[in-house]
Design a protein around this motif. Structure first.
Motif, PDB file in Angstrom:
ATOM      1  N   CYS A 129       0.795  -1.182  -0.069  1.00  0.00           N
ATOM      2  CA  CYS A 129       0.104   0.117   0.071  1.00  0.00           C
ATOM      3  C   CYS A 129       0.889   1.198  -0.038  1.00  0.00           C
ATOM      4  CB  CYS A 129      -0.838  -0.051   1.333  1.00  0.00           C
ATOM      5  SG  CYS A 129      -1.964  -1.397   1.307  1.00  0.00           S
ATOM      6  N   VAL A 130       0.656   2.355  -0.724  1.00  0.00           N
ATOM      7  CA  VAL A 130       1.448   3.420  -1.043  1.00  0.00           C
ATOM      8  C   VAL A 130       0.245   4.485  -0.997  1.00  0.00           C
ATOM      9  CG1 VAL A 130       3.314   4.613  -2.228  1.00  0.00           C
ATOM     10  CG2 VAL A 130       2.886   2.162  -2.260  1.00  0.00           C
ATOM     11  N   TYR A 131       0.110   5.060   0.105  1.00  0.00           N
ATOM     12  CA  TYR A 131      -1.088   5.989   0.086  1.00  0.00           C
ATOM     13  C   TYR A 131      -0.437   7.423   0.188  1.00  0.00           C
ATOM     14  CZ  TYR A 131      -4.891   2.518   0.344  1.00  0.00           C
ATOM     15  OH  TYR A 131      -5.396   1.474   0.156  1.00  0.00           O
ATOM     16  N   LEU A 134       4.546   9.447  -1.621  1.00  0.00           N
ATOM     17  CA  LEU A 134       5.622   9.745  -2.564  1.00  0.00           C
ATOM     18  C   LEU A 134       5.716  11.403  -2.652  1.00  0.00           C
ATOM     19  CD1 LEU A 134       4.563   7.437  -5.457  1.00  0.00           C
ATOM     20  CD2 LEU A 134       6.052   6.919  -3.507  1.00  0.00           C
ATOM     21  N   GLN A 142      11.020   8.754  -6.644  1.00  0.00           N
ATOM     22  CA  GLN A 142       9.494   8.107  -6.556  1.00  0.00           C
ATOM     23  C   GLN A 142       9.826   6.703  -7.806  1.00  0.00           C
ATOM     24  OE1 GLN A 142       6.056  10.700  -7.181  1.00  0.00           O
ATOM     25  NE2 GLN A 142       7.317  12.248  -6.377  1.00  0.00           N
ATOM     26  N   VAL A 146       8.962   3.043  -6.439  1.00  0.00           N
ATOM     27  CA  VAL A 146       7.837   2.092  -7.127  1.00  0.00           C
ATOM     28  C   VAL A 146       8.610   0.944  -7.741  1.00  0.00           C
ATOM     29  CG1 VAL A 146       6.234   2.048  -8.947  1.00  0.00           C
ATOM     30  CG2 VAL A 146       6.323   4.048  -7.450  1.00  0.00           C
ATOM     31  N   MET A 159      -0.933  -4.027  -5.545  1.00  0.00           N
ATOM     32  CA  MET A 159      -0.548  -2.826  -4.923  1.00  0.00           C
ATOM     33  C   MET A 159      -1.592  -1.793  -5.334  1.00  0.00           C
ATOM     34  SD  MET A 159       2.578  -0.208  -6.046  1.00  0.00           S
ATOM     35  CE  MET A 159       3.863  -1.280  -5.761  1.00  0.00           C
ATOM     36  N   LEU A 161      -1.823   2.210  -5.192  1.00  0.00           N
ATOM     37  CA  LEU A 161      -1.073   3.639  -4.888  1.00  0.00           C
ATOM     38  C   LEU A 161      -2.132   4.725  -5.126  1.00  0.00           C
ATOM     39  CD1 LEU A 161       2.288   4.123  -6.666  1.00  0.00           C
ATOM     40  CD2 LEU A 161       0.401   5.542  -6.849  1.00  0.00           C
ATOM     41  N   THR A 163      -2.009   9.079  -5.019  1.00  0.00           N
ATOM     42  CA  THR A 163      -1.203  10.203  -5.259  1.00  0.00           C
ATOM     43  C   THR A 163      -2.093  11.410  -5.667  1.00  0.00           C
ATOM     44  OG1 THR A 163       0.856  11.231  -6.078  1.00  0.00           O
ATOM     45  CG2 THR A 163      -0.451   9.884  -7.629  1.00  0.00           C
ATOM     46  N   VAL A 194       3.985   3.201 -12.964  1.00  0.00           N
ATOM     47  CA  VAL A 194       3.737   1.975 -12.518  1.00  0.00           C
ATOM     48  C   VAL A 194       3.709   0.680 -13.440  1.00  0.00           C
ATOM     49  CG1 VAL A 194       1.553   0.718 -11.627  1.00  0.00           C
ATOM     50  CG2 VAL A 194       1.909   2.858 -10.695  1.00  0.00           C
TER      51      VAL A 194
END
Length: 239
Positions: A129-131, A134, A142, A146, A159, A161, A163, A194
């Motif tokens: 999880c990348v909330y 970045l 970044q 990723v 995943m 993500l 942003t 991504v």
């Protein structure tokens, strides 16, 4: 003025974005040490964030191993995943956030560290999880992160993500009354970031979200639901 998106757009078109010069800006650690629970109160009830967690829960096998990058206060991400029986490691650069998260989600593990320097391993996680973690990194950082996170996913891993999809680099903004510098990509470039890392975007949500705090204004959010396809992962290993 809290919205990253409006301020970044104003900066890139030459308009003033603050009533005062926000410099010196704060690094991520100092920013989130100051914000603490106020960040959770402003963003934890985001319908898009909660929807992405529901998608992730529907995709994961029982007792999956999940990496939460920029885990903040532990809510809602780590708390939701842990309540569903998953093994969660949260990494955050703010010791204040890590202390709060450890207290609020005792069943998860939280580590105070810069994710850019944390060894991630290969195929070590079922999900990442990348909330919004970045935005205070350079574009090169970044992209490298990723790619490393994708490499850390197991074949077939997921995943999420999220942003702020705005084309701007190293601009001064005021976020929740705190001066910071932000860097982001436009939507198409986020998708390229991504997919270049070896992930497939299964779905996305583009929306405007207004944080739950006085004076907040709508800001653009992009959520990508991604998969490390098994055949692509095998090709990367074989290559």
């Amino acid at each position: 003025m809290d919205a990253y998106g409006r301020q970044i757009r104003a900066t890139t078109t030459g308009a003033d974005v603050t009533d005062q010069d926000p410099s010196p800006h704060q690094p991520a650690q100092a920013l989130f040490d100051v914000l603490g629970l106020a960040y959770e109160e402003a963003f934890a009830d985001s319908p898009a964030h909660l929807a992405s967690l529901r998608w992730l829960l529907a995709e994961l096998a029982p007792a999956s191993r999940v990496l939460d990058v920029g885990s903040g206060t532990g809510r809602p991400t780590a708390a939701t995943l842990r309540a569903a029986g998953h093994d969660v490691l949260g990494v955050d650069i703010s010791p204040v956030m890590v202390e709060i998260a450890t207290r609020q989600v005792p069943g998860a593990e939280f580590r105070c560290a810069d994710i850019r320097s944390v060894p991630l391993g290969t195929a070590a996680y079922d999900a990442v999880c990348v909330y919004f973690a970045l935005l205070q990194m350079s574009r090169d950082e970044q992209a490298r992160l990723v790619a490393r996170l994708a490499h850390a996913l197991k074949p077939g891993g997921r995943m999420v993500l999220a942003t702020v999809p705005v084309d701007a680099e190293d601009v001064d903004v005021v976020f929740m009354d705190q001066p910071v510098r932000a860097t982001s990509f436009a939507r198409d470039d986020v998708v390229t970031l991504v997919t270049s890392a070896g992930l497939t975007v299964r779905a996305e949500q583009n929306l405007m979200f207004t944080p739950a705090r006085p004076g907040a204004e709508p800001e653009p959010h992009l959520f990508l639901y991604c998969v490390r396809e098994e055949e692509r992962a095998a090709g990367a290993v074989n290559g």
